[in-house]
Design an enzyme around this catalytic site. Structure first.
Site, mmCIF file in Angstrom:
data_model
loop_
_atom_site.group_PDB
_atom_site.id
_atom_site.type_symbol
_atom_site.label_atom_id
_atom_site.label_comp_id
_atom_site.label_asym_id
_atom_site.label_seq_id
_atom_site.Cartn_x
_atom_site.Cartn_y
_atom_site.Cartn_z
ATOM 1 N N HIS A 180 0.846 -1.191 0.000
ATOM 2 C CA HIS A 180 0.000 0.000 0.000
ATOM 3 C C HIS A 180 0.881 1.239 0.000
ATOM 4 O O HIS A 180 0.460 2.310 0.409
ATOM 5 C CB HIS A 180 -0.894 0.053 1.227
ATOM 6 C CG HIS A 180 -1.566 -1.241 1.528
ATOM 7 N ND1 HIS A 180 -1.064 -2.144 2.425
ATOM 8 C CD2 HIS A 180 -2.686 -1.787 1.021
ATOM 9 C CE1 HIS A 180 -1.859 -3.185 2.465
ATOM 10 N NE2 HIS A 180 -2.852 -3.010 1.630
ATOM 11 N N HIS A 228 -9.726 11.476 18.761
ATOM 12 C CA HIS A 228 -10.653 10.687 19.577
ATOM 13 C C HIS A 228 -12.060 11.285 19.601
ATOM 14 O O HIS A 228 -13.048 10.541 19.551
ATOM 15 C CB HIS A 228 -10.118 10.515 21.003
ATOM 16 C CG HIS A 228 -10.904 9.525 21.798
ATOM 17 N ND1 HIS A 228 -11.042 8.213 21.398
ATOM 18 C CD2 HIS A 228 -11.639 9.651 22.938
ATOM 19 C CE1 HIS A 228 -11.819 7.572 22.264
ATOM 20 N NE2 HIS A 228 -12.189 8.421 23.203
ATOM 21 N N GLY A 271 -13.621 10.749 16.084
ATOM 22 C CA GLY A 271 -13.826 9.310 15.882
ATOM 23 C C GLY A 271 -15.029 8.804 16.674
ATOM 24 O O GLY A 271 -15.879 8.077 16.158
ATOM 25 N N SER A 312 -10.310 2.988 18.970
ATOM 26 C CA SER A 312 -11.455 3.008 19.870
ATOM 27 C C SER A 312 -12.727 2.576 19.141
ATOM 28 O O SER A 312 -13.606 1.958 19.737
ATOM 29 C CB SER A 312 -11.625 4.395 20.485
ATOM 30 O OG SER A 312 -11.888 5.339 19.473
ATOM 31 N N GLY A 353 -9.616 7.740 25.998
ATOM 32 C CA GLY A 353 -10.567 6.629 25.926
ATOM 33 C C GLY A 353 -11.214 6.348 27.283
ATOM 34 O O GLY A 353 -12.388 5.955 27.361
HETATM 35 P P1 ADP Z 1 -6.540 5.901 17.759
HETATM 36 O O1 ADP Z 1 -5.649 5.562 18.903
HETATM 37 O O2 ADP Z 1 -6.542 4.838 16.709
HETATM 38 O O3 ADP Z 1 -6.314 7.282 17.234
HETATM 39 P P2 ADP Z 1 -8.758 6.896 19.311
HETATM 40 O O4 ADP Z 1 -7.964 8.160 19.403
HETATM 41 O O5 ADP Z 1 -10.173 7.027 18.899
HETATM 42 O O6 ADP Z 1 -8.043 5.864 18.367
HETATM 43 O O7 ADP Z 1 -8.770 6.168 20.710
HETATM 44 C C1 ADP Z 1 -7.693 6.233 21.599
HETATM 45 C C2 ADP Z 1 -8.088 5.495 22.869
HETATM 46 O O8 ADP Z 1 -8.287 4.126 22.587
HETATM 47 C C3 ADP Z 1 -7.032 5.523 23.928
HETATM 48 O O9 ADP Z 1 -7.150 6.688 24.712
HETATM 49 C C4 ADP Z 1 -7.322 4.271 24.752
HETATM 50 O O10 ADP Z 1 -8.232 4.511 25.798
HETATM 51 C C5 ADP Z 1 -8.006 3.381 23.767
HETATM 52 N N1 ADP Z 1 -7.131 2.271 23.396
HETATM 53 C C6 ADP Z 1 -6.097 2.264 22.531
HETATM 54 N N2 ADP Z 1 -5.563 1.031 22.448
HETATM 55 C C7 ADP Z 1 -6.280 0.254 23.292
HETATM 56 C C8 ADP Z 1 -6.241 -1.132 23.664
HETATM 57 N N3 ADP Z 1 -5.341 -1.946 23.123
HETATM 58 N N4 ADP Z 1 -7.150 -1.591 24.554
HETATM 59 C C9 ADP Z 1 -8.064 -0.759 25.097
HETATM 60 N N5 ADP Z 1 -8.148 0.543 24.785
HETATM 61 C C10 ADP Z 1 -7.271 1.044 23.903
HETATM 62 MG MG MG Z 2 -6.488 8.978 18.394
#
Ligand code: ADP
Ligand code: MG
Length: 579
Positions: free
Chosen positions: A217, A395, A398, A439, A552
């Site tokens: 990719h 976050h 999303g 998330s 999260g």
């Molecule tokens: P990304 O990390 O893909 O940008 P988001 O920003 O929407 O996604 O979400 C981030 C949140 O996801 C983190 O703050 C954490 O709480 C949660 N998170 C990330 N990895 C994990 C995991 N392996 N298990 C549980 N929660 C996780």
């Molecule tokens: Mg994020």
């Protein structure tokens, strides 16, 4: 570039429709991908493969006798959603369990992983073998971190042949794992590829140069080189792969010379000839080689070399016959066609029609999701800001995309009369499909587990609520594999479940229990400020994150509070209605 298209947005689906129409002898189109159109033996393991579109013959072209039972096909270069994988696997399976196999990419791992949990929860035994053949993507002591490229084919071929031979799920999984361990690939790119409708390629390579180890990719390569001669290119690929030989390699190898999209077959054959000479002079015996387009990358100019180090068992299944749209070998006794639409209808009918009381509860589930939507929209900016401290700042957006899609899907399901199970499953599927990000996959999976735990009943008691919350938690933990203290939503989730069970044991009402549990989650989310992230995107910037809560965990607590309020409102309304 792509010249033949109507609408770029539906290119992948339109192409798949046409592919299925042109290959009815082998495949039938189902929601989410294709499945074999020929009968399988009762109890045969179903190999279900898949990934983004744009890699033909991977993945749909490899469905048929002696190979895959189904392929879940995502959008261009994008993982299929968990619901698609689930539906393809459910239609494809024939009582012998499911082996999911696909290239190791984060999005695919989350979505296929979520489908695996759901299939297992429904009693369809499902396992996973990731393909990790690309030696350029991680060092040899981190095999499990390597991504999957053309080695998809050797792993799928061995697993598919073993399934066709009637081996059980344990053996099919073991052989797939062994084939993956003994498969090593390396590729080069001479020029980038362009998504349908785009006017710029996704990446480009300097003129008269090639990029060694570039991903399918456009993931960065390990080094750029002036364009070599064919003999020099063969020498480079062979020497790198021989250096990476597995410990238990013998002297017999299957060889794949793969064109990535726009390299002529004549050039591939020329290269194959040079490679064969080099392998023979290294004392190796070549078994059933393949030379052609096996796993492509749209119109990328490039080639890859794959070696599968055989033993007797692997050789048997590598050499076994197969009959699929894009891969044929030996003589396969034709099997009768099966009624795939009927099978798909049965999958659909697995959700029985709810009674009016059960459907009314489906409506309550929509009310709860609407409450969650409001709280997320209210806090969207704040969640983005917290995520920007050490993560990527997405976050808030999303979560909003996820809950909006979820609430809409739920209300649509409830509109056509559905119980809690179906409403929340539709919500979970939509959430993980639309949210993107880690998330989104976690929330989607959690909701689907919650839906499955609740089922479509006419009433629920406190214990049911706790079982559902626990199922949500187990799905998040199984999929994300985060431990307490890693600074993720798990650090709010565990105190939530602990407080939930404690208040329930003390005889509190559901509304009071939910309020107390949400309070515990809120306090715990604040306390994550002291932690250092050990999981997810925030890990590399761990120090910056100290002093700020985990996004999260914060959004989980906000949602817990809003659900507690909404349940209290719903139960109060009901009490008034009873008077
Ligand atoms: P990304 O990390 O893909 O940008 P988001 O920003 O929407 O996604 O979400 C981030 C949140 O996801 C983190 O703050 C954490 O709480 C949660 N998170 C990330 N990895 C994990 C995991 N392996 N298990 C549980 N929660 C996780
Ligand atoms: Mg994020």
């Amino acid at each position: 570039m792509t010249r033949i298209l109507d609408d770029p947005a539906s290119f992948a689906d339109d192409a798949l429709d046409g592919f299925a129409a042109a290959n009815r002898r082998y495949v039938a189109r189902v929601d989410g991908g294709v499945v074999r159109s020929t009968e399988m033996v009762e109890g045969q393991v179903a190999l279900v493969i898949g990934g983004g579109s744009g890699h033909y013959p991977a993945f749909a072209g490899l469905v048929g006798q002696g190979l895959a039972a189904g392929a879940a096909c995502g959008n261009m270069f994008a993982s299929p959603a968990a619901g698609q994988v689930y539906r393809v696997a459910k239609t494809a399976q024939n009582g012998g369990g499911v082996l999911l196999s696909y290239g190791n990419y984060a999005g695919d791992v989350l979505h296929f992983g979520q489908a695996e949990l759901r299939l297992n929860a429904e009693g369809i035994e499902t396992r996973t073998v990731l393909v990790t053949d690309d030696i350029a993507s991680a060092p040899v002591d981190q095999l499990e971190n390597r991504r999957g490229i053309a080695g998809d084919l050797t792993v799928f071929k061995v697993a598919g042949a073993a399934a066709e031979a009637g081996l059980n799920l344990d053996d099919v999984e073991r052989l797939a794992r062994k084939a993956n361990y003994r498969t090593r690939s390396l590729g080069v790119a001479f020029d980038g590829c362009t998504l349908p409708g785009a006017d710029q390629p996704l990446f480009s390579v300097q003129p008269d140069h090639m990029s060694l180890g570039l991903g399918i990719h456009g993931e960065p390569g390990i080094s750029d080189h002036p364009m070599p001669t064919a003999s020099e290119l063969a020498e480079l690929l062979v020497s790198k792969l021989l250096e990476d030989k597995p410990d238990d390699a013998g002297s017999r190898v299957a060889v794949l010379v793969n064109g990535l999209g726009t390299v002529k077959y004549e050039e591939l054959f020329l290269l194959y000839g040079r490679i064969e000479t080099l392998l023979a002079s290294a004392g190796l015996e070549i078994v059933e080689p393949e030379c052609g387009e096996l796993v492509t990358s749209l119109d990328m100019a490039g080639v890859s070399l794959t070696l599968l180090w055989l033993d007797d068992e692997l050789e048997t299944y590598w050499a076994a016959p197969a009959d699929t749209p894009a891969f044929r070998k030996g003589n396969v006794a034709a099997r009768p066609h099966r009624d795939v639409q009927q099978l798909a209808a049965e999958t659909e009918a697995a959700f029985p029609k709810p009674t009016p009381a059960a459907a009314a509860l489906g409506g309550s589930a929509v009310v709860l999701l609407d409450a969650v939507r409001s709280v997320i929209i209210e806090h969207e900016t704040e969640l983005g800001t917290i995520d920007a401290v050490a993560g990527d700042g997405d976050h808030g957006i999303g979560m909003r995309r996820g809950i909006e899609a979820a609430a809409d899907a739920a209300s649509q399901a409830a509109g056509s009369s559905a119980g809690v199970d179906r409403v929340l499953t539709a919500a979970g599927e939509a959430w993980s499909e639309k949210a993107g990000g880690t998330s989104g996959a976690l929330w989607g999976s959690g909701l689907i587990a919650l839906a499955h735990s609740l089922g479509n009943r006419e009433s629920y008691g406190p214990q049911d609520a706790f079982s559902a919350a626990s199922a949500f938690g187990a799905a998040i933990r199984n999929l994300g594999k985060a431990e307490p203290g890693d600074k993720t939503m798990v650090d709010a989730l565990i105190p939530y479940l602990d407080a939930f069970s404690e208040h329930l044991d003390n005889g509190a009402t559901v509304a009071d229990t939910l309020t107390a549990a949400a309070g515990a989650a809120t306090a715990a989310a604040e306390q994550t400020a002291a932690l250092r992230p050990r999981k997810g995107r925030a890990r590399p910037l761990a120090e910056k994150s100290v002093g700020h809560p985990d996004p999260g965990a914060v959004s989980f607590a906000l949602i817990a509070e809003s659900v507690a309020h909404a349940v209290r409102d719903l139960t109060t309304e009901k009490e008034y209605a009873h008077e």
